[in-house]
Design a protein around this motif. Sequence first.
Motif, short mmCIF file in Angstrom:
data_model
loop_
_atom_site.label_atom_id
_atom_site.label_comp_id
_atom_site.label_asym_id
_atom_site.label_seq_id
_atom_site.Cartn_x
_atom_site.Cartn_y
_atom_site.Cartn_z
N ILE A 80 83.98 49.41 15.49
CA ILE A 80 85.05 48.58 16.02
C ILE A 80 86.16 49.38 16.71
O ILE A 80 86.96 48.81 17.43
CB ILE A 80 85.65 47.66 14.93
CG1 ILE A 80 86.21 48.46 13.77
CG2 ILE A 80 84.62 46.67 14.46
CD1 ILE A 80 86.92 47.62 12.73
N THR A 81 86.18 50.68 16.53
CA THR A 81 87.21 51.48 17.21
C THR A 81 86.86 51.76 18.66
O THR A 81 87.71 52.20 19.42
CB THR A 81 87.44 52.81 16.47
OG1 THR A 81 86.19 53.49 16.36
CG2 THR A 81 88.03 52.58 15.10
N ILE A 88 83.76 41.69 20.62
CA ILE A 88 82.73 41.72 19.58
C ILE A 88 82.53 40.31 19.02
O ILE A 88 81.40 39.86 18.83
CB ILE A 88 83.09 42.71 18.45
CG1 ILE A 88 83.03 44.14 18.94
CG2 ILE A 88 82.13 42.53 17.26
CD1 ILE A 88 83.53 45.16 17.94
N GLY A 89 83.61 39.61 18.77
CA GLY A 89 83.52 38.24 18.26
C GLY A 89 82.79 37.32 19.21
O GLY A 89 81.95 36.51 18.80
N ASP A 109 84.43 51.57 10.96
CA ASP A 109 85.62 51.99 11.69
C ASP A 109 85.46 53.37 12.32
O ASP A 109 86.37 53.89 12.93
CB ASP A 109 86.86 51.95 10.80
CG ASP A 109 86.77 52.91 9.63
OD1 ASP A 109 85.72 53.55 9.47
OD2 ASP A 109 87.75 52.99 8.88
N CYS A 110 84.29 53.96 12.15
CA CYS A 110 84.02 55.26 12.78
C CYS A 110 82.52 55.50 12.74
O CYS A 110 81.77 54.73 12.17
CB CYS A 110 84.75 56.39 12.07
SG CYS A 110 84.20 56.63 10.38
N VAL A 111 82.09 56.60 13.34
CA VAL A 111 80.68 56.92 13.33
C VAL A 111 80.33 57.46 11.97
O VAL A 111 79.31 57.40 11.46
CB VAL A 111 80.34 57.96 14.40
CG1 VAL A 111 78.95 57.77 14.90
CG2 VAL A 111 81.28 57.97 15.55
#
Length: 111
Positions: A80-81, A88-89, A109-111
């Motif tokens: 999502i970052t 996305i929604g 929220d990250c890889v």
Amino acid sequence: MNFGLFFLNFQPEGMTSEMVLDNMVDTVALVDKDDYHYSRVLVNEHHFSKNGIIGEPLTAISFLLGLTKRIEIGSLNQVITTHHPVRIGEQTGLLDQMSYGRFVLGLSDCV
């Protein structure tokens, strides 16, 4: 008992990215059959690396949802970052609707 698969889509030495993607498609088509008890497949997002060749999982998921009839398919870690949350929604809501509820959204929220 139900089983699931998740595809990190590593690109091992000696394999092309096409071969890796073909393996994923062939495997998903196989486990979608009633003879197997797989209920879910998840696709990993990773960028610019042989440690994962899918930079846009929703595109791959869309293809797999169109290929299959029964199995749930989703994102293992939609990052999502690097994507706008409203986008996305919109994208995932449409996928869920068009697949009659077979899409599964996984966020990170990250890889």
